[in-house]
Write an enzyme that holds these catalytic residues in place. Structure first.
Site, PDB file in Angstrom:
ATOM      1  N   HIS A   1      -1.281   1.660  -4.378  1.00  8.82           N
ATOM      2  CA  HIS A   1      -1.682   3.068  -3.924  1.00  8.82           C
ATOM      3  C   HIS A   1      -1.385   3.555  -4.653  1.00  8.82           C
ATOM      4  O   HIS A   1      -0.585   4.978  -4.735  1.00  8.82           O
ATOM      5  CB  HIS A   1      -1.662   2.993  -2.526  1.00  8.82           C
ATOM      6  CG  HIS A   1      -2.825   2.342  -2.107  1.00  8.82           C
ATOM      7  ND1 HIS A   1      -2.746   2.406  -0.902  1.00  8.82           N
ATOM      8  CD2 HIS A   1      -3.695   1.628  -1.763  1.00  8.82           C
ATOM      9  CE1 HIS A   1      -4.269   2.182  -0.186  1.00  8.82           C
ATOM     10  NE2 HIS A   1      -4.563   1.250  -1.520  1.00  8.82           N
TER      11      HIS A   1
ATOM     12  N   CYS B   1      -0.312  17.069 -23.216  1.00  5.65           N
ATOM     13  CA  CYS B   1      -1.125  18.151 -23.462  1.00  5.65           C
ATOM     14  C   CYS B   1      -1.097  18.986 -22.372  1.00  5.65           C
ATOM     15  O   CYS B   1      -2.532  19.982 -22.671  1.00  5.65           O
ATOM     16  CB  CYS B   1      -2.375  16.504 -22.947  1.00  5.65           C
ATOM     17  SG  CYS B   1      -2.645  16.510 -20.716  1.00  5.65           S
TER      18      CYS B   1
ATOM     19  N   GLN C   1       1.157  -1.526  -0.184  1.00  4.08           N
ATOM     20  CA  GLN C   1      -0.096  -0.092   0.094  1.00  4.08           C
ATOM     21  C   GLN C   1       0.798   1.616   0.086  1.00  4.08           C
ATOM     22  O   GLN C   1       0.360   2.081   0.272  1.00  4.08           O
ATOM     23  CB  GLN C   1      -0.948   0.141   1.135  1.00  4.08           C
ATOM     24  CG  GLN C   1      -1.982  -0.882   1.179  1.00  4.08           C
ATOM     25  CD  GLN C   1      -2.753  -1.246   2.829  1.00  4.08           C
ATOM     26  OE1 GLN C   1      -3.266  -0.361   2.835  1.00  4.08           O
ATOM     27  NE2 GLN C   1      -1.781  -1.815   4.119  1.00  4.08           N
TER      28      GLN C   1
ATOM     29  N   ASP D   1       6.079   4.362  -1.716  1.00  2.09           N
ATOM     30  CA  ASP D   1       7.850   5.034  -1.503  1.00  2.09           C
ATOM     31  C   ASP D   1       9.042   4.482  -1.917  1.00  2.09           C
ATOM     32  O   ASP D   1       9.963   4.947  -1.698  1.00  2.09           O
ATOM     33  CB  ASP D   1       7.809   5.412   0.234  1.00  2.09           C
ATOM     34  CG  ASP D   1       8.218   4.004   0.501  1.00  2.09           C
ATOM     35  OD1 ASP D   1       7.821   3.885   1.725  1.00  2.09           O
ATOM     36  OD2 ASP D   1       8.572   2.394  -0.074  1.00  2.09           O
TER      37      ASP D   1
HETATM   38  P1  OAD Z   1      -1.511   2.694   8.928  1.00  5.66           P
HETATM   39  O1  OAD Z   1      -0.586   4.114   9.530  1.00  5.66           O
HETATM   40  O2  OAD Z   1      -2.809   3.504   8.711  1.00  5.66           O
HETATM   41  O3  OAD Z   1      -0.673   1.913   9.897  1.00  5.66           O
HETATM   42  C1  OAD Z   1       0.149   1.788  10.233  1.00  5.66           C
HETATM   43  C2  OAD Z   1       0.306   0.431  10.734  1.00  5.66           C
HETATM   44  O4  OAD Z   1       2.074   0.602  11.348  1.00  5.66           O
HETATM   45  C3  OAD Z   1      -0.380   0.303  12.298  1.00  5.66           C
HETATM   46  O5  OAD Z   1      -0.987  -0.392  12.538  1.00  5.66           O
HETATM   47  C4  OAD Z   1       1.353   0.823  13.022  1.00  5.66           C
HETATM   48  O6  OAD Z   1       0.693   0.086  14.024  1.00  5.66           O
HETATM   49  C5  OAD Z   1       1.805  -0.632  12.198  1.00  5.66           C
HETATM   50  N1  OAD Z   1       3.310  -0.040  12.529  1.00  5.66           N
HETATM   51  C6  OAD Z   1       4.268   1.194  13.053  1.00  5.66           C
HETATM   52  N2  OAD Z   1       5.157   1.213  13.568  1.00  5.66           N
HETATM   53  C7  OAD Z   1       5.057  -0.689  12.485  1.00  5.66           C
HETATM   54  C8  OAD Z   1       6.641  -1.398  13.080  1.00  5.66           C
HETATM   55  N3  OAD Z   1       8.399  -1.096  12.853  1.00  5.66           N
HETATM   56  N4  OAD Z   1       6.605  -2.295  12.409  1.00  5.66           N
HETATM   57  C9  OAD Z   1       5.321  -2.923  12.452  1.00  5.66           C
HETATM   58  N5  OAD Z   1       4.185  -2.230  11.960  1.00  5.66           N
HETATM   59  C10 OAD Z   1       4.283  -0.718  11.777  1.00  5.66           C
HETATM   60  O7  OAD Z   1      -0.768   2.984   7.393  1.00  5.66           O
HETATM   61  P2  OAD Z   1      -1.879   1.453   6.890  1.00  5.66           P
HETATM   62  O8  OAD Z   1      -1.830   1.029   7.055  1.00  5.66           O
HETATM   63  O9  OAD Z   1      -0.718   1.493   5.695  1.00  5.66           O
HETATM   64  O10 OAD Z   1      -4.292   4.872   1.636  1.00  5.66           O
HETATM   65  O11 OAD Z   1      -2.162   3.174   5.810  1.00  5.66           O
HETATM   66  C11 OAD Z   1      -2.961   1.990   4.626  1.00  5.66           C
HETATM   67  C12 OAD Z   1      -3.770   3.364   3.565  1.00  5.66           C
HETATM   68  O12 OAD Z   1      -3.958   4.356   4.067  1.00  5.66           O
HETATM   69  C13 OAD Z   1      -1.999   3.886   3.177  1.00  5.66           C
HETATM   70  O13 OAD Z   1      -1.695   3.413   2.110  1.00  5.66           O
HETATM   71  C14 OAD Z   1      -2.920   5.108   2.615  1.00  5.66           C
HETATM   72  C15 OAD Z   1      -3.981   5.720   3.811  1.00  5.66           C
HETATM   73  O14 OAD Z   1      -5.197   6.212   3.710  1.00  5.66           O
HETATM   74  C16 OAD Z   1      -3.662   5.639   1.084  1.00  5.66           C
HETATM   75  O15 OAD Z   1      -2.911   7.152   0.328  1.00  5.66           O
HETATM   76  C17 OAD Z   1      -4.867   5.944  -0.816  1.00  5.66           C
END
Ligand code: OAD
Length: 253
Positions: A118, A150, A100, A103
């Protein structure tokens, strides 16, 4: 060692699917999506900037935010978790990596094929017609830069809220999950669909589900193994166990 508990399941797996979220890049210093923005951007809520409506209202502000985020990402390095996932590719019969994250750190760590649900901060396309720029547009007085094809306004090639995911990427991810017998959910809060649905799909299909996240998520009750550890620490431990001959690592405690 916590990592040893999942080694037998990995050794048995024929097709491993890994899905990562922002937590996987946290140890590279890239803020997770919901962490407070810093500096100039602390006054803005990401959820208010990452939308087509925000871009229509103030394209220059949204473009500048993504230039800032892209520069932070380019200054970051893949962490031990990214590198471990790249090595895992050679330790299992088949691996599909879905992210997701936008980067590009999995690719820089050496993962050969990454399904970017994403999109990517490292690419730009035009808002009006979707023309993909061969390279990131140079800094020009005009903000945002204009499309060479464009003349439309350039935007980052990422999925914004209220936008659909790239169809091909989502279909490839779903097909992989349907064929998987082991699913890793790493560093994601598992709350944003349709990506968050992949872990549930894997569980419903009878795949073994392993979650790596210091915190609980809606997927946790459905996981077969939950490692409440930072991915940058536990993934290298898993790889170290897998490199050992079967049986030796599992006895490591
Ligand atoms: P979030 O910021 O929602 O969640 C990050 C997760 O990583 C959390 O559950 C933390 O507990 C966990 N975390 C933090 N540090 C960690 C580590 N060192 N090792 C393992 N886990 C760790 O990010 P995403 O779940 O990726 O969408 O969010 C999903 C999507 O929500 C993103 O891609 C973005 C956002 O809306 C779009 O941009 C379309």
């Amino acid at each position: 060692m916590v990592a040893a508990s999942v080694v037998p399941a990995i050794r048995r797996a024929r097709h491993v699917v890994v899905m990562t979220g922002a937590g996987t890049s946290a140890e590279s210093g890239v803020p997770t999506f919901r962490e407070a923005q810093t500096g100039l951007w602390s006054q803005y809520d990401p959820l208010q900037l990452a939308t087509p409506e925000a871009f229509e209202e103030n394209a220059a502000l949204v473009w500048d935010w993504y230039v800032w985020r892209r520069n932070k990402v380019l200054a970051a390095e893949p962490n031990a978790g990214h590198l471990a996932l790249a090595e895992l590719e050679s330790l299992v019969p088949r691996l599909t990596l879905i992210t997701q994250n936008v980067d590009g750190l999995h690719q820089r760590a050496g993962s050969p094929h990454v399904i970017e649900l994403h999109g990517s901060l490292l690419r730009a396309r035009c808002f009006e017609r979707g023309h993909l720029a061969a390279t990131w547009p140079a800094c020009v007085p005009q903000n945002p830069p204009r499309c060479d094809v464009c003349g439309g306004r350039m935007r980052p090639d990422v999925v914004w809220f209220h936008e659909s995911l790239p169809t091909a990427a989502l279909q490839e991810a779903e097909q992989a999950v349907l064929a998987a017998d082991l699913f890793f959910s790493i560093g994601t809060s598992s709350v944003v669909y349709p990506a968050a649905g992949l872990g549930m799909l894997a569980s419903e299909r009878g795949a073994t589900v392993i979650e790596i996240n210091p915190s609980a998520t809606p997927l946790t009750p459905h996981a077969d193994h939950v490692l409440h550890e930072p991915s940058g620490r536990v993934l290298p431990d898993i790889i170290a166990c897998l490199r050992d001959p079967p049986g030796s690592a599992e006895s490591r405690r």
